[in-house]
Design a protein around this motif. Structure first.
Motif, PDB file in Angstrom:
ATOM      1  N   ASN A 235       0.871  -1.180   0.000  1.00  0.00           N
ATOM      2  CA  ASN A 235       0.000   0.000   0.000  1.00  0.00           C
ATOM      3  C   ASN A 235       0.904   1.225   0.000  1.00  0.00           C
ATOM      4  O   ASN A 235       1.471   1.582   1.027  1.00  0.00           O
TER       5      ASN A 235
ATOM      6  N   LYS B 173       0.110   4.253  -0.357  1.00  0.00           N
ATOM      7  CA  LYS B 173      -0.547   5.465   0.164  1.00  0.00           C
ATOM      8  C   LYS B 173      -0.301   6.625  -0.817  1.00  0.00           C
ATOM      9  O   LYS B 173      -0.282   6.405  -2.024  1.00  0.00           O
TER      10      LYS B 173
ATOM     11  N   HIS C  57      -9.452   1.136   5.070  1.00  0.00           N
ATOM     12  CA  HIS C  57      -8.153   1.389   5.714  1.00  0.00           C
ATOM     13  C   HIS C  57      -8.344   2.375   6.860  1.00  0.00           C
ATOM     14  O   HIS C  57      -9.162   3.301   6.768  1.00  0.00           O
TER      15      HIS C  57
ATOM     16  N   GLU D   2      -6.717   4.828   7.789  1.00  0.00           N
ATOM     17  CA  GLU D   2      -6.557   6.247   7.424  1.00  0.00           C
ATOM     18  C   GLU D   2      -7.823   6.785   6.766  1.00  0.00           C
ATOM     19  O   GLU D   2      -8.190   7.951   6.957  1.00  0.00           O
TER      20      GLU D   2
ATOM     21  N   GLU E 175      -5.371  -4.902  10.813  1.00  0.00           N
ATOM     22  CA  GLU E 175      -4.325  -3.903  10.997  1.00  0.00           C
ATOM     23  C   GLU E 175      -4.592  -3.118  12.274  1.00  0.00           C
ATOM     24  O   GLU E 175      -5.400  -2.178  12.267  1.00  0.00           O
TER      25      GLU E 175
ATOM     26  N   ALA F  86      -0.278   0.059  15.285  1.00  0.00           N
ATOM     27  CA  ALA F  86       0.933  -0.521  14.676  1.00  0.00           C
ATOM     28  C   ALA F  86       1.187   0.031  13.279  1.00  0.00           C
ATOM     29  O   ALA F  86       2.221  -0.245  12.684  1.00  0.00           O
ATOM     30  N   ILE F  87       0.244   0.818  12.749  1.00  0.00           N
ATOM     31  CA  ILE F  87       0.390   1.278  11.366  1.00  0.00           C
ATOM     32  C   ILE F  87       1.299   2.497  11.310  1.00  0.00           C
ATOM     33  O   ILE F  87       1.011   3.536  11.918  1.00  0.00           O
ATOM     34  N   GLY F  88       2.416   2.342  10.610  1.00  0.00           N
ATOM     35  CA  GLY F  88       3.343   3.453  10.397  1.00  0.00           C
ATOM     36  C   GLY F  88       4.056   3.903  11.658  1.00  0.00           C
ATOM     37  O   GLY F  88       4.688   4.961  11.672  1.00  0.00           O
TER      38      GLY F  88
ATOM     39  N   GLY G 119      -1.342  -6.376   8.961  1.00  0.00           N
ATOM     40  CA  GLY G 119      -0.706  -5.123   8.570  1.00  0.00           C
ATOM     41  C   GLY G 119      -0.372  -4.298   9.795  1.00  0.00           C
ATOM     42  O   GLY G 119      -1.141  -4.256  10.774  1.00  0.00           O
ATOM     43  N   GLY G 120       0.772  -3.623   9.738  1.00  0.00           N
ATOM     44  CA  GLY G 120       1.199  -2.777  10.855  1.00  0.00           C
ATOM     45  C   GLY G 120       2.679  -2.960  11.081  1.00  0.00           C
ATOM     46  O   GLY G 120       3.094  -3.880  11.786  1.00  0.00           O
ATOM     47  N   SER G 121       3.472  -2.093  10.424  1.00  0.00           N
ATOM     48  CA  SER G 121       4.927  -2.100  10.592  1.00  0.00           C
ATOM     49  C   SER G 121       5.566  -3.458  10.292  1.00  0.00           C
ATOM     50  O   SER G 121       6.497  -3.871  10.986  1.00  0.00           O
ATOM     51  N   VAL G 122       5.062  -4.120   9.258  1.00  0.00           N
ATOM     52  CA  VAL G 122       5.744  -5.344   8.803  1.00  0.00           C
ATOM     53  C   VAL G 122       7.043  -4.933   8.112  1.00  0.00           C
ATOM     54  O   VAL G 122       7.066  -4.000   7.302  1.00  0.00           O
TER      55      VAL G 122
ATOM     56  N   LEU H  24      -0.259  -6.765   4.554  1.00  0.00           N
ATOM     57  CA  LEU H  24      -0.504  -5.484   3.882  1.00  0.00           C
ATOM     58  C   LEU H  24       0.582  -4.555   4.415  1.00  0.00           C
ATOM     59  O   LEU H  24       0.693  -4.366   5.632  1.00  0.00           O
ATOM     60  N   ILE H  25       1.374  -4.000   3.505  1.00  0.00           N
ATOM     61  CA  ILE H  25       2.606  -3.328   3.918  1.00  0.00           C
ATOM     62  C   ILE H  25       2.624  -1.900   3.394  1.00  0.00           C
ATOM     63  O   ILE H  25       2.428  -1.663   2.193  1.00  0.00           O
ATOM     64  N   GLY H  26       2.873  -0.965   4.284  1.00  0.00           N
ATOM     65  CA  GLY H  26       2.979   0.435   3.892  1.00  0.00           C
ATOM     66  C   GLY H  26       4.431   0.816   3.678  1.00  0.00           C
ATOM     67  O   GLY H  26       5.033   0.531   2.638  1.00  0.00           O
ATOM     68  N   GLY H  27       5.032   1.429   4.695  1.00  0.00           N
ATOM     69  CA  GLY H  27       6.370   2.012   4.575  1.00  0.00           C
ATOM     70  C   GLY H  27       7.416   1.092   3.978  1.00  0.00           C
ATOM     71  O   GLY H  27       8.190   1.493   3.097  1.00  0.00           O
TER      72      GLY H  27
END
Ligand code: PEP
Length: 265
Positions: free
Chosen positions: A10, A12, A104, A106, A176, A180-182, A220-223, A241-244
């Motif tokens: 993701n 973003k 999500h 956000e 998520e 833990a997200i971001g 998801g959450g800081s993986v 589900l991976i952000g950063g």
């Protein structure tokens, strides 16, 4: 039940068309020679979908290109018309979009999306045969206040209202935890496994044991590359589900590789 893990990036509000091109060229070359036992999905901003579709679906795309599927980060609950700033599911289909991230945290927290809005989007996505990645999760205050299960039950029950077993067969759930997200704070594998098992039991209550056993539930959450293996080893966690950490080709690849060991080469 043998569930194929699914790893989704993701992005973003990051990466316009030229950065998308840079990422994909690098990622495809790194994928060369690997055949990870999982699905790989990338969700760029809307504006980069045409470039991504072009890179993955033109005749010049390498053979690895088809290993990657495209997701949108959102969709409208409406079909067409006077909805300034919105993007419809039909428009998404034109660009080989197969998945759409909905609910999500956000979107819930910053853009005020309620369970009812998310439910309307889920239904609209399914009408267009898009596969929702349906996100749920609790805030830290909700967890610490002992409300984890109540929050997840409400999100699942309200968000999935009116969806059929067939819809569920085409959907993915992403658990998520908002805290833990971001943040760099990851749920422990035990916390994640417990929440996933609970979410699976909610799906069983609504749709029966077979649907629950089949549905994939991502964490998801800081993986990151260094925690993917432990999280993915949990029996009810079916990908991430991976952000950063999915903004860099190398770390996204390492998460996939570490998360699919020992099944991978
Ligand atoms: C996300 O945005 O869904 C997410 C999990 O982000 P991050 O990996 O950066 O925590």
């Amino acid at each position: 039940m043998n569930r194929k893990p699914i790893f989704a990036a993701n992005w973003k509000m990051n990466k316009g068309a030229s950065e998308t091109e840079d990422f994909i060229k690098s990622f495809l070359s790194k994928l060369q020679g690997h055949d990870f036992p999982c699905e790989i999905v990338i969700a760029p901003p809307f504006i980069s979908l045409p470039k991504l579709a072009d890179l993955l679906h033109t005749a010049t795309a390498g053979q690895n290109a088809h290993a990657i599927q495209i997701a949108a980060q959102n969709c409208s609950q409406y079909d067409a018309g006077a909805y300034t700033g919105e993007v419809s599911v039909v428009m998404l289909r034109e660009f080989f979009v197969h998945f759409v991230i909905l609910g999500h945290s956000e979107r819930r927290a910053i853009f005020g999306e309620t369970d009812a809005i998310i439910n309307a989007k889920m239904k609209k996505a399914r009408e267009a045969n898009l596969k929702p990645i349906f996100c749920i999760g609790e805030t830290l205050a909700e967890r610490e206040g002992g409300n984890l299960e109540r929050v997840l039950r409400t999100q699942v029950t309200e968000g999935l209202k009116g969806l059929t077993e067939k819809d569920m067969a085409e959907s993915v759930i992403a658990y998520e935890p908002v805290w833990a997200i971001g943040t760099g704070v990851t749920a422990t594998s035990q916390q994640a496994q417990d929440a996933h098992a609970f979410v699976r039991s909610l799906v069983a209550d609504l749709y029966g044991a077979e649907t629950a056993a089949r549905i994939r539930i991502q964490y998801g959450g800081s993986v990151k590359p260094n925690n993917a293996a432990e999280l993915m080893a949990c029996p009810d966690i079916d990908g991430a589900l991976i952000g950063g950490a999915a903004l860099e080709p190398q770390s996204f690849l390492e998460i996939i590789r570490n998360g699919t060991i020992p099944a991978a080469e």
